[in-house]
Design an enzyme around this catalytic site. Structure first.
Site, PDB file in Angstrom:
ATOM      1  N   GLU A   1     -45.146 -23.603 103.933  1.00  0.00           N
ATOM      2  CA  GLU A   1     -43.999 -24.464 103.603  1.00  0.00           C
ATOM      3  C   GLU A   1     -43.264 -23.889 102.396  1.00  0.00           C
ATOM      4  O   GLU A   1     -43.896 -23.316 101.507  1.00  0.00           O
ATOM      5  CB  GLU A   1     -44.481 -25.887 103.292  1.00  0.00           C
ATOM      6  CG  GLU A   1     -45.105 -26.588 104.492  1.00  0.00           C
ATOM      7  CD  GLU A   1     -45.566 -28.006 104.150  1.00  0.00           C
ATOM      8  OE1 GLU A   1     -45.365 -28.453 102.995  1.00  0.00           O
ATOM      9  OE2 GLU A   1     -46.137 -28.667 105.028  1.00  0.00           O
TER      10      GLU A   1
ATOM     11  N   HIS B   1     -42.293 -32.458 105.601  1.00  0.00           N
ATOM     12  CA  HIS B   1     -43.322 -32.971 104.687  1.00  0.00           C
ATOM     13  C   HIS B   1     -42.834 -34.230 103.955  1.00  0.00           C
ATOM     14  O   HIS B   1     -42.729 -34.260 102.732  1.00  0.00           O
ATOM     15  CB  HIS B   1     -43.744 -31.904 103.671  1.00  0.00           C
ATOM     16  CG  HIS B   1     -45.127 -32.120 103.147  1.00  0.00           C
ATOM     17  ND1 HIS B   1     -45.960 -31.095 102.799  1.00  0.00           N
ATOM     18  CD2 HIS B   1     -45.829 -33.258 102.898  1.00  0.00           C
ATOM     19  CE1 HIS B   1     -47.115 -31.572 102.359  1.00  0.00           C
ATOM     20  NE2 HIS B   1     -47.056 -32.890 102.413  1.00  0.00           N
TER      21      HIS B   1
END
Length: 524
Positions: free
Chosen positions: A260, A278
């Site tokens: 990420e 997220h």
């Protein structure tokens, strides 16, 4: 003197209010490295989120730092070993986002069941395609929860309301506990084979990375839908894409990824996959809870009190509310023990007896250890570095429990052997000092405590009172204990202010004390 709390990223206004009530709050852009290092110089606490990196370099720039607080769950941006070596507490807000995370998992599960994201995108693109987005109901289906921790339990409870059959895989949960939740515990292979929906709720560890991979996805119930709103990498993304392409998996909802931020993935090509960046903790409520939680932890840490959320404190896990009030007494007993011993013991045993023995009292051993070294070392002793200080000096602090506390409901006793062979013992109960080396007492464990060991003879009380009075020292409480008239006696008294070592020596000489000590219990 007011402590400086440095805030490096946005924090809820309510959290700022909690901090400013007792401390000076300063702000800095945590991503501006030079500015951060400069601002850390006077900070006793620093509060970060995910963008600020507190590593060994940052810790070296903060000579007065006592606590690092992460207003969130993860701690990947904090060098915990380096902080621990420095005796700096590291805290986070482990429960602040559990409801938000659970709701995000449920939202993704619903989206995968009803093709919500794909249908929405199609309609916005001018396509009315009802037949292309026929979904399935959750009612009557089997939902498999991988990880029955706090978030997993919340998801299971919410899925029960939909009328789903619940199964779970978690080797650390007892079947009786699962049964209370209406969940049947199974093995991971059983969960994989039986579930219509799978929702993953585990931490990311070397053991859990790739837990649901190519092998597991080859065994799934056809048409399963998989949700991961926990940690990236728990579900093998490449293997999941292949299973989606083969039709074995009907859909997926993903809030987290192995790497990420992520903007390109084979998974993004599937209409049946719902992805979010997220967002598990991204609610107003979760952010406020995280800020308030760490603000309260920082306040406790700067007061020198125990912080339940400290991740680098060896406290034996969650501390029972019945045990927490005894922490100050335990630390004070450690201080009194060292004062009476006149130095560091070769070994110490912390005995906890009575009603407290039914609880996990590991943290009381930690508190005693903190007290043992409070007056021995020049550095600040904390719940973090106390075990290491003991280890460095070869002092083993053991813990023992017993049901028998005599006349007390609960009793804490600290016993130890000194290098010269002498043995010392002190005990406390209900906030009082009740024993020193076999002498019974009933003295509040507070203020500055003076102890004098001597041969019993007339006039001692008067001499001590007169000498201390002339020096302007006020006595709060006094107790004389003796085993027999004319034999060994122990005088203990509390005073309202610190006592000069020369004055203590003068008093000891006047009464013929063979062993005297002063210990300040006001800072505990």
């Amino acid at each position: 003197m007011t402590s400086v709390v440095l805030v490096t990223e946005e924090l809820a206004p309510a959290a700022i209010e909690v901090l400013t009530a007792e401390h000076e709050v300063r702000t800095v852009n945590g991503t501006d490295r030079p500015a951060l290092l400069n601002a850390l110089h006077e900070a006793e606490a620093v509060i970060v989120r995910s963008a600020t990196r507190i590593d060994a370099e940052a810790l070296r720039a903060a000579p007065y730092l006592r606590v690092v607080a992460r207003a969130g769950v993860g701690l990947d941006n904090v060098d915990i070993p380096a902080a621990t070596a420095r005796g700096v507490l590291v805290v986070n807000a482990p429960t602040s986002n559990i409801i938000s995370a659970a709701e995000q998992a449920v939202a993704l599960l619903l989206c995968t069941a009803r093709h919500t994201a794909g249908a929405s995108a199609a309609l916005k693109a001018g396509q009315w395609r009802r037949s292309a987005y026929t979904g399935v109901e959750i009612y009557g289906k089997t939902v498999g929860v991988v990880g029955l921790g706090r978030i997993g339990v919340l998801v299971a409870q919410r899925m029960a309301a939909f009328g789903a059959t619940l199964i779970a895989y978690d080797p650390y949960v007892q079947p009786a506990r699962a049964a209370q939740l209406g969940v049947r515990l199974v093995t991971l292979p059983e969960l994989i084979r039986e579930s219509d929906f799978i929702s993953v709720h585990l931490p990311r560890t070397p053991e859990t990375v790739g837990l649901i991979g190519e092998k597991e996805l080859a065994e799934v119930k056809p048409g399963v839908r998989i949700v991961n709103a926990a940690r990236g990498g728990l579900v093998d993304e490449r293997a999941l894409a292949e299973a989606l392409a083969d039709g074995r998996v009907a859909g997926a909802g993903l809030d987290v990824f192995a790497t990420e931020p992520l903007t390109e993935s084979p998974l993004f090509a599937f209409d049946t996959v719902t992805v979010t960046p997220h967002l598990g903790a991204s609610t107003v409520e979760a952010q406020d809870k995280a800020g308030l939680a760490v603000a309260r932890s920082v306040r406790l840490a700067l007061r020198g009190e125990f912080v339940p959320e400290a991740v680098n404190v060896r406290a034996g896990g969650a501390v029972d509310e019945e045990v927490t009030p005894l922490l100050p007494l335990a630390e004070k007993l450690g201080r009194v023990f060292t004062a009476v011993a006149g130095g560091v013991a070769a070994g110490v045993t912390v005995e906890v007896a009575g009603e407290l023995a039914a609880h996990d009292v590991t943290v009381l051993r930690l508190a005693v250890t903190k007290g043992l070294f409070a007056s021995v070392v020049a550095e600040r002793v904390t719940y973090v570095n106390a075990p290491q200080l003991a280890a460095d000096r070869g002092v083993e602090v053991e813990l023992a429990t017993s049901e028998d506390a005599g006349e007390h409901s609960s009793l804490i006793t600290v016993r130890g052997a000194l290098p010269d062979g002498r043995r010392v013992a002190v005990a406390g109960a209900a906030g009082k000092l009740v024993e020193v080396d076999g002498f019974e007492l009933d003295l509040p464990a507070d203020g500055v405590l003076l102890l004098f060991r001597y041969r019993d003879h007339p006039g001692v009380v008067g001499r001590i009172g007169t000498t201390l009075g002339r020096a302007g020292v006020n006595i709060g409480a006094m107790r004389v204990s003796r085993r027999a008239a004319g034999g060994d006696a122990l005088m203990t008294l509390t005073i309202d202010s610190s006592v000069d070592p020369d004055l203590l020596a003068t008093v000891a000489a006047e009464i013929g004390s063979s062993n005297s000590a002063a210990v300040d219990l006001r800072t505990v």
